[in-house]
Structure formats: structure tokens, C-alpha cells
Write a protein that holds these residues in place. Structure first.
Motif, PDB file in Angstrom:
ATOM      1  N   LYS A 104       0.846  -1.194   0.000  1.00  0.00           N
ATOM      2  CA  LYS A 104       0.000   0.000   0.000  1.00  0.00           C
ATOM      3  C   LYS A 104       0.883   1.246   0.000  1.00  0.00           C
ATOM      4  O   LYS A 104       2.002   1.234   0.509  1.00  0.00           O
ATOM      5  CB  LYS A 104      -0.917   0.028   1.223  1.00  0.00           C
ATOM      6  N   MET A 301      -9.330  10.895  -1.179  1.00  0.00           N
ATOM      7  CA  MET A 301      -9.731   9.529  -1.485  1.00  0.00           C
ATOM      8  C   MET A 301     -10.750   9.465  -2.622  1.00  0.00           C
ATOM      9  O   MET A 301     -10.767   8.501  -3.396  1.00  0.00           O
ATOM     10  CB  MET A 301     -10.263   8.840  -0.231  1.00  0.00           C
ATOM     11  N   ASP A 302     -11.594  10.481  -2.764  1.00  0.00           N
ATOM     12  CA  ASP A 302     -12.541  10.515  -3.879  1.00  0.00           C
ATOM     13  C   ASP A 302     -11.796  10.690  -5.201  1.00  0.00           C
ATOM     14  O   ASP A 302     -12.123  10.039  -6.200  1.00  0.00           O
ATOM     15  CB  ASP A 302     -13.554  11.639  -3.697  1.00  0.00           C
ATOM     16  N   ALA A 305     -10.148   7.446  -6.014  1.00  0.00           N
ATOM     17  CA  ALA A 305     -11.124   6.474  -6.515  1.00  0.00           C
ATOM     18  C   ALA A 305     -11.462   6.750  -7.987  1.00  0.00           C
ATOM     19  O   ALA A 305     -11.599   5.817  -8.791  1.00  0.00           O
ATOM     20  CB  ALA A 305     -12.389   6.512  -5.667  1.00  0.00           C
ATOM     21  N   GLU A 322     -10.663  -0.860  -4.222  1.00  0.00           N
ATOM     22  CA  GLU A 322     -11.111   0.279  -3.424  1.00  0.00           C
ATOM     23  C   GLU A 322      -9.920   1.201  -3.173  1.00  0.00           C
ATOM     24  O   GLU A 322      -8.769   0.752  -3.095  1.00  0.00           O
ATOM     25  CB  GLU A 322     -11.692  -0.191  -2.093  1.00  0.00           C
ATOM     26  N   ALA A 323     -10.212   2.491  -3.012  1.00  0.00           N
ATOM     27  CA  ALA A 323      -9.136   3.443  -2.741  1.00  0.00           C
ATOM     28  C   ALA A 323      -8.377   3.061  -1.470  1.00  0.00           C
ATOM     29  O   ALA A 323      -7.155   3.235  -1.379  1.00  0.00           O
ATOM     30  CB  ALA A 323      -9.710   4.854  -2.618  1.00  0.00           C
ATOM     31  N   GLU A 324      -9.113   2.500  -0.497  1.00  0.00           N
ATOM     32  CA  GLU A 324      -8.490   2.116   0.773  1.00  0.00           C
ATOM     33  C   GLU A 324      -7.524   0.934   0.613  1.00  0.00           C
ATOM     34  O   GLU A 324      -6.672   0.717   1.473  1.00  0.00           O
ATOM     35  CB  GLU A 324      -9.569   1.761   1.795  1.00  0.00           C
ATOM     36  N   ALA A 325      -7.680   0.178  -0.478  1.00  0.00           N
ATOM     37  CA  ALA A 325      -6.752  -0.923  -0.740  1.00  0.00           C
ATOM     38  C   ALA A 325      -5.458  -0.429  -1.369  1.00  0.00           C
ATOM     39  O   ALA A 325      -4.472  -1.173  -1.433  1.00  0.00           O
ATOM     40  CB  ALA A 325      -7.411  -1.940  -1.657  1.00  0.00           C
ATOM     41  N   PHE A 327      -4.238   3.158  -0.832  1.00  0.00           N
ATOM     42  CA  PHE A 327      -3.594   4.152   0.035  1.00  0.00           C
ATOM     43  C   PHE A 327      -4.119   4.030   1.455  1.00  0.00           C
ATOM     44  O   PHE A 327      -5.329   4.018   1.680  1.00  0.00           O
ATOM     45  CB  PHE A 327      -3.847   5.571  -0.477  1.00  0.00           C
ATOM     46  N   ASP A 328      -3.202   3.938   2.405  1.00  0.00           N
ATOM     47  CA  ASP A 328      -3.551   3.844   3.822  1.00  0.00           C
ATOM     48  C   ASP A 328      -3.097   5.117   4.532  1.00  0.00           C
ATOM     49  O   ASP A 328      -1.898   5.335   4.715  1.00  0.00           O
ATOM     50  CB  ASP A 328      -2.865   2.625   4.452  1.00  0.00           C
ATOM     51  N   PRO A 329      -4.045   5.988   4.922  1.00  0.00           N
ATOM     52  CA  PRO A 329      -3.675   7.265   5.544  1.00  0.00           C
ATOM     53  C   PRO A 329      -3.386   7.176   7.039  1.00  0.00           C
ATOM     54  O   PRO A 329      -3.031   8.177   7.659  1.00  0.00           O
ATOM     55  CB  PRO A 329      -4.912   8.132   5.293  1.00  0.00           C
ATOM     56  N   SER A 330      -3.520   5.990   7.606  1.00  0.00           N
ATOM     57  CA  SER A 330      -3.456   5.878   9.068  1.00  0.00           C
ATOM     58  C   SER A 330      -2.063   6.115   9.638  1.00  0.00           C
ATOM     59  O   SER A 330      -1.915   6.316  10.845  1.00  0.00           O
ATOM     60  CB  SER A 330      -3.969   4.501   9.507  1.00  0.00           C
TER      61      SER A 330
END
Length: 345
Positions: A104, A301-302, A305, A322-325, A327-330
Motif C-alpha cells: 500500500k 480519497m474521492d 477512486a 477500493e481506494a483504501e486498498a 492508500f492507507d492514511p493511518s
């Protein structure tokens, strides 16, 4: 020495120093592959190393030169490297086509699309429409070349009519200027400064067909880390991102120091050219207006996507990640440590 262009930090004149965690009792060694050979825009990594930011996080970061932004991604995915400075679009394609835990992106650097095709100014290729039936070329791992099918789709080109040849990266600009190819794929600044190194007057002798002008509002190079590192050592990823964030801010505040850090590793670089490359990279590839709101290192994230949808449709990928797959912003530091908007007059 060339006069250094003035950097204006709009919206945040002073760059904040992030909170630094105490050094860990045990040092973690990480292997990182860069996007390319040593160049000015990599100075933020070396500056972070020289100023002890990685060491403060308990990290020993071993950085190897790379062979292209797209090439860095599979090297992280297959476990050859823990970390890569690579093209997030190559990560989208990999995630869409392969099973298993994928790497990621955790820190975005190039938030404006740098992808382009360079043509000679005296060529009759005046716009994208004129590319049909032509001979173009680029290194096989080049990010712009990998995205060419998507560009063909958006620019309504007959991709099948266009012949594409591959070459070693150091031959790309030479082949273009010698008219062995009619257009060269690459990042704008890679093409620009590669030609400048040959003595080409870029402003007079080249023009660029930019993907971004055709709706390809894509992100590009980011820090990409392995799934194993994220799953088993998230605190190391957080420390890595924190250290890189500090290095980037220091480099933006003092570009000359950043390029000096590169020169310490490779004394044969053309210092003035690499300093100009650094500043052009900030202006052309890192100054998207969104950074004033979401901060350095983050993505919208939009927007991400939407860019994934462009890639999936144009390249007929089997899945839409998915965008979360991707980039991980955490792992990002607090926004007050990252809120900066960068532009160069």
C-alpha cells in the motif's frame, strides 16, 4: 552556480516540526528502492538520513537506486524490498490483477500528473490527434508508457496504429533528438532534464503532450510499503513516514541542502541541473491545490477512486480496487505537521 528559485510556501509560511518519538531500543533495518538513479528530488530522503530522522525512529534505511517508478512497485510486492518510491498507478494495476496481500501507499509525494509525451518542436505532431500512426518510444518500465492505453482511451486515439519501441532509459532523449522515434514517453521533468543534459534548449526544441490535459488527473509517486511491514510492524511504518515527512519539509525549506545531500552520495551529478530539477519537480509534480487542505503526504480519497476508475476502464483490468486498498492514511502524522501548500513563481 545557478541562482536558486525562491520557494513560496503558500498557506503555511513556516514549516512545522513534527513530534519525534524516542529512538527505539532496537534498530529495524529496511531496504528501500528509489524511483531512479540519484537525482535532486530524492534529496529529502538523504536529508532525513543525514539529520538523523530515521535513526531517531529506530530505523536504518538502506536506499538503492531504481530503474523506474513503475519498476519499484513489483519489487516491494515480491519481497525484494520493504519500501519503494514508486508510481501509485502501477500499484493500482498490480492490485487489480493479482491475488494476495498487496503493498500500500502510505505517503503521497507527486500529487500532480507528470506523465507526458515529448516531441520535437519542428515535428508536425502538434497535438494528441497527430500521434496516430507514429513511432513512439520509452523504457518498458516507464510510468507514462504504462499509462498510454488509458491515455489513448481518453484522447480518442487509435492505439493499435501507434508503434511503440523500448530502449534503455539513457537513450530515450537521444533517440528522440536523432529522430529515431517521433515521441518519447516519460515524466515531464525526466524528459526535460534528460534533454538539457544533452545540451538541448528545451524551451525552443521540445514540446510536451501532457496526460493531465486530457482528464487524467492522476496521482503519481508515493512511498509504498509491503503488506508484511504494515501487518507486522505498523509502528515502524509510522516512524518511517514521520521521518520522511520531516525530510520533505526540510528539503522544501532548503533545496540547496537537499541537493547537497544527493551530491554527497554521487559527487558526479551536475549540481545546478539537479537543483533546477528539484525546484521544477516541486512546481510541476507536488503543488496540487488540494495540499492546502489535506496536507503533505495525503490524498483525496474521492479523487484517488476516480483515478482508479479511469485506469480500470481504459486498461480493462479485471477488478476495481477500493481506494483504501491502495492508500492507507493511518500512518500519516497529524495534519498540523503536514499542512503546507507549495508553489514556485
Amino acid at each position: 552556480m545557478t541562482k536558486i528559485p525562491v520557494l513560496k510556501i503558500a498557506g503555511l509560511a513556516a514549516l512545522f516540526l513534527g513530534t519525534v518519538s524516542p529512538a527505539m531500543a532496537q534498530t529495524t533495518q529496511l531496504n528501500m528502492v528509489l524511483n531512479w538513479k540519484y537525482q535532486g528530488p530524492q534529496g529529502w530522503f538523504f536529508l532525513a538520513e543525514d539529520r538523523g530522522y530515521f535513526a531517531e525512529e529506530g530505523i536504518e534505511l538502506l536506499m538503492d537506486q531504481g530503474n523506474g517508478s513503475g519498476a519499484a512497485v513489483p519489487l516491494v510486492a515480491n519481497g525484494t524490498y520493504d519500501v519503494g518510491f514508486g508510481d501509485i498507478n502501477a500499484l493500482v494495476e498490480l492490485t487489480a490483477t493479482q491475488e494476495g496481500n498487496m503493498p500500500k501507499a502510505v505517503f503521497m509525494l507527486y500529487n500532480q500528473p507528470p506523465f507526458a509525451i515529448a516531441v520535437k518542436s519542428d515535428s508536425d505532431i502538434m497535438s494528441a490527434d497527430d500521434l496516430n500512426g507514429r513511432m513512439l518510444g520509452g523504457p518498458a518500465s516507464d510510468g507514462a508508457l504504462k499509462l498510454f492505453p488509458a491515455f489513448c482511451d481518453l484522447a480518442d486515439l487509435d492505439c493499435d496504429s501507434i508503434e511503440v519501441t523500448n530502449m534503455q532509459p539513457n537513450l530515450r532523449e537521444q533517440m528522440l533528438m536523432n529522430e529515431q522515434i517521433e515521441g518519447a514517453f516519460g515524466y515531464v521533468n525526466t524528459l526535460r532534464f534528460g534533454a538539457m543534459a544533452m545540451g538541448v534548449n528545451v524551451d525552443e526544441d521540445l514540446r510536451f503532450i501532457r496526460y493531465g490535459d486530457f482528464g487524467m488527473d492522476l496521482y503519481s509517486n508515493a512511498i509504498i510499503v509491503s503488506a508484511d511491514l504494515i501487518e507486522n510492524q505498523p509502528e515502524v511504518v509510522e516512524g518511517l513516514v514521520r521521518a520522511i515527512n520531516r525530510g520533505v519539509k526540510d528539503a522544501l525549506a532548503d533545496p540547496q541542502a537537499a541537493v547537497e545531500a544527493v551530491a554527497d552520495r554521487e559527487p558526479l551529478i551536475d549540481f545546478d541541473l539537479e537543483l533546477a530539477r528539484f525546484n521544477a519537480t516541486v512546481e510541476d509534480e507536488m503543488a496540487h491545490p488540494e495540499i492546502a487542505e489535506i496536507g503533505l503526504g495525503a490524498v483525496d480519497m474521492d479523487r484517488l477512486a476516480e483515478s482508479i476508475d479511469i485506469l480500470v476502464a481504459a486498461n480493462e483490468l479485471p477488478r476495481t480496487p477500493e481506494a483504501e486498498a491502495i492508500f492507507d492514511p493511518s500512518f500519516l502524522p497529524p495534519i498540523e505537521d503536514r499542512l503546507t501548500s507549495v508553489s514556485i513563481d
